[in-house]
Design a protein around this motif. Structure first.
Motif, short mmCIF file in Angstrom:
data_model
loop_
_atom_site.label_atom_id
_atom_site.label_comp_id
_atom_site.label_asym_id
_atom_site.label_seq_id
_atom_site.Cartn_x
_atom_site.Cartn_y
_atom_site.Cartn_z
N GLN A 131 0.99 -1.22 0.03
CA GLN A 131 0.10 -0.01 -0.07
C GLN A 131 0.89 1.34 -0.21
O GLN A 131 0.52 2.29 -0.52
CB GLN A 131 -0.99 -0.09 1.26
N MET A 132 2.07 1.39 0.74
CA MET A 132 2.72 2.50 0.71
C MET A 132 3.54 2.66 -0.74
O MET A 132 3.64 3.80 -1.09
CB MET A 132 3.76 2.13 2.00
N VAL A 133 4.00 1.56 -1.36
CA VAL A 133 4.62 1.58 -2.62
C VAL A 133 3.53 2.20 -3.51
O VAL A 133 3.73 3.28 -4.14
CB VAL A 133 5.10 0.15 -2.92
N TYR A 134 2.26 1.63 -3.41
CA TYR A 134 1.20 2.20 -4.26
C TYR A 134 0.95 4.04 -4.22
O TYR A 134 0.87 4.28 -5.24
CB TYR A 134 -0.09 1.54 -3.89
N LEU A 135 1.00 4.26 -3.00
CA LEU A 135 1.14 5.74 -2.58
C LEU A 135 2.34 6.36 -3.00
O LEU A 135 2.58 7.66 -2.62
CB LEU A 135 0.62 5.93 -1.25
N ARG A 136 3.39 5.64 -3.27
CA ARG A 136 4.62 6.31 -3.66
C ARG A 136 5.24 7.07 -2.50
O ARG A 136 5.78 8.13 -2.59
CB ARG A 136 4.68 7.44 -4.81
N LEU A 137 5.12 6.45 -1.17
CA LEU A 137 5.96 6.96 0.02
C LEU A 137 7.21 6.34 -0.04
O LEU A 137 7.59 5.66 -0.74
CB LEU A 137 5.24 6.53 1.14
N ASP A 138 8.19 7.26 0.44
CA ASP A 138 9.49 7.06 0.48
C ASP A 138 9.80 5.83 1.51
O ASP A 138 10.55 6.47 2.54
CB ASP A 138 10.21 8.36 0.92
N VAL A 139 9.59 4.58 0.87
CA VAL A 139 9.84 3.50 1.88
C VAL A 139 11.24 3.17 2.14
O VAL A 139 11.58 2.81 3.12
CB VAL A 139 8.95 2.44 1.07
N GLU A 140 12.24 3.58 1.19
CA GLU A 140 13.49 3.61 1.16
C GLU A 140 13.94 4.25 2.37
O GLU A 140 14.89 3.80 3.08
CB GLU A 140 14.08 3.72 -0.07
N SER A 141 13.71 5.28 2.52
CA SER A 141 14.24 6.28 3.47
C SER A 141 13.73 5.74 4.81
O SER A 141 14.49 5.91 5.84
CB SER A 141 14.15 7.75 3.09
N MET A 142 12.44 5.39 5.05
CA MET A 142 11.90 4.76 6.24
C MET A 142 12.83 3.61 6.38
O MET A 142 13.19 3.51 7.65
CB MET A 142 10.49 4.59 6.05
N ALA A 143 13.01 2.85 5.57
CA ALA A 143 13.80 1.50 5.89
C ALA A 143 15.16 1.99 6.32
O ALA A 143 15.63 1.50 7.35
CB ALA A 143 13.86 0.76 4.61
N SER A 144 15.88 2.97 5.95
CA SER A 144 17.10 3.33 6.18
C SER A 144 17.11 3.95 7.71
O SER A 144 17.87 3.58 8.48
CB SER A 144 17.82 4.46 5.38
N SER A 145 16.01 4.67 7.94
CA SER A 145 15.96 5.24 9.35
C SER A 145 15.70 4.39 10.27
O SER A 145 16.30 4.21 11.53
CB SER A 145 14.84 6.24 9.35
N MET A 146 14.89 3.24 10.07
CA MET A 146 14.68 2.12 10.88
C MET A 146 15.91 1.27 11.03
O MET A 146 16.25 0.75 12.22
CB MET A 146 13.52 1.10 10.26
N GLY A 147 16.78 1.08 10.13
CA GLY A 147 18.10 0.48 10.17
C GLY A 147 18.99 1.38 11.23
O GLY A 147 19.48 0.58 12.26
N THR A 148 18.93 2.53 10.91
CA THR A 148 19.99 3.40 12.10
C THR A 148 19.23 3.17 13.36
O THR A 148 19.98 2.94 14.52
CB THR A 148 19.95 4.94 11.56
#
Ligand code: ADP
Ligand code: MG
Length: 415
Positions: free
Chosen positions: A246-263
């Motif tokens: 759903q987030m990908v469909y809405l074009r949310l910046d999931v890559e930066s969310m994933a990076s932040s979660m990693g840190t």
């Protein structure tokens, strides 16, 4: 500079690659082997494909997007601010506590459903993790400020807050211990409306619009799940689960969310030395001052007492809201040892939590992209934190490896 004085930076100024990470490629601390190979970019859907509703929702849910509050929201908030007290209402609950808030007040009260120890641990771990985020200058994910704790055997807090005692007695056995912290503000009214329009089954839409519980809207970003569907029998905006598809469909910046979660995970594991058990990530609002505040120079130019508030005369209009990623709920967090046993504990905690973190071995490109972003940022931050203890650098890699093995086992079981 000692490792603990280095800053963990923000996504816009990603911190330099440590010498260890560069050597990683050739040494036995390989990061490459933990990453997925992405064959092609998942660019089949251009932004133009989104309908108007989805485009609005996308911009309202994007991190650090500014959202102005609607007059009706602001008026309600201001009216509540001007009353001396307003009723406490329950805005959430879990196994450890029930959460109460008052309109117009920016704090929440967590009333324990169990013993003092669990909430005391919540208080300690919340403070510990939040001070480690500050120490590294990590601001991509916010943590509510923690204010104070009241033990179960101190009756004075409930004596001074009879409305809270009244509300809490319906759910908790009083006396009970209490933890007071900052409230993560709900997502704006327009966002809530769009979420209902987009994701609620038509036959329960009206009920969803009129259910006041849906005002307490936080979104849980499930980067580790592609199972998002529309049209279930049950719909709630409290902890609304938004899955990766759903987030990908809405074009949310999931890559930066994933990076932040990693840190964030690396700080919780290697700086705070905890297992991050059962923590929650949510998208919520933050209230920030607009630029309308007068400087000393501007104020000194004004000769007479003059109105300096927002043109609408609505106090809340002095603030703007932005959508941010927040981290909360620390009562189950435990300390870990800096060895293989500590890693195993952290892997188990991540495996049994709700699927906030990206998963390895996904089929689609986007799953691979966010897994790589998560693990790269996790290792990078851990290397920074552990720079002065080279012997420990294998541990963060073992954590990432542990998540891969857990996923391999799950795939075998599901086969
Ligand atoms: N600071 C807060 N601001 C806004 N909502 C909150 C806050 N803390 C908790 N909540 C809401 O209440 C729910 C339950 O609180 P939580 O701390 O997770 O309790 P438990 O430890 O019992 O799971 C959360 O999932 C969230 O929706
Ligand atoms: Mg919880």
């Amino acid at each position: 500079m000692p490792a603990n004085q280095r800053r963990l930076g923000t996504s816009s100024e990603s911190y330099p690659i440590s010498p260890t990470l560069e050597n990683d490629i050739s040494a036995n601390l390989r990061l490459c082997s933990l990453l997925s190979t992405v064959e092609q970019q998942d660019n089949t859907q251009e932004p133009g494909d989104l309908g108007e509703l989805e485009q609005q929702l996308s911009s309202m849910l994007s991190l650090r997007s500014w959202v102005s509050t609607t007059p009706s929201n602001a008026q309600q908030h201001t009216a509540a601010q001007s009353r001396r007290t307003s009723a406490f209402k329950k805005i959430g609950a879990g196994a450890c506590g029930a959460i109460y808030a008052q309109d117009g007040k920016s704090l929440v009260v967590k009333v324990s459903k169990a013993n003092d120890d669990s909430l005391w641990n919540d208080y300690k771990m919340h403070t510990r993790i939040s001070s480690m985020f500050s120490k590294g200058g990590f601001r991509e994910i916010k943590i509510p400020e923690v204010y104070f704790f009241v033990p179960r055997d101190d009756p004075r807090y409930f004596e001074h807050n009879p409305e809270l005692a009244q509300a809490a007695s319906q759910v908790c056995n009083l006396p009970a211990s209490v933890l007071v912290s900052e409230r993560i503000l709900p997502l704006a009214k327009r966002t809530r409306k769009l979420l209902i329009e987009k994701y609620c089954a038509p036959r329960i839409k009206q009920a969803a619009f009129s259910d006041t519980a849906n005002r307490d809207c936080l979104v849980r970003p499930y980067l580790g799940s592609m199972q998002g569907k529309i049209g279930g029998l049950f719909f709630s905006l409290r902890n609304f689960k938004m899955h990766l598809n759903q987030m990908v469909y809405l074009r949310l910046d999931v890559e930066s969310m994933a990076s932040s979660m990693g840190t964030a995970m690396a700080i919780m594991h290697w700086e705070a030395r905890t297992d991050a058990r059962d923590v929650e990530f949510v998208l919520g609002s933050s209230s920030k001052k607009t630029s309308a505040q007068l400087s000393l120079e501007e104020l000194e130019k004004i000769q007479h007492p003059t109105y300096t508030g927002p043109p609408s005369y609505i106090t809340e209009d002095f603030f703007h809201r932005s959508t941010d990623l927040w981290l909360l709920d620390f009562n189950q967090v435990r300390m870990i040892t800096m060895d293989e046993a500590g890693v195993a504990q952290a892997v188990e905690a991540a495996r049994i939590n709700d699927p906030y973190l990206p998963k390895p071995l996904g089929d689609s490109d986007i799953e691979k992209i966010i897994w790589n972003a998560f693990s790269e940022h996790y290792i990078r931050a851990a290397d920074f934190i552990l720079a002065d203890s080279q012997g420990l650098l294998r541990l963060p890699r073992l954590f990432i490896r542990g998540l891969i093995e857990a996923q391999e086992e799950k795939k075998k079981r599901d086969f």
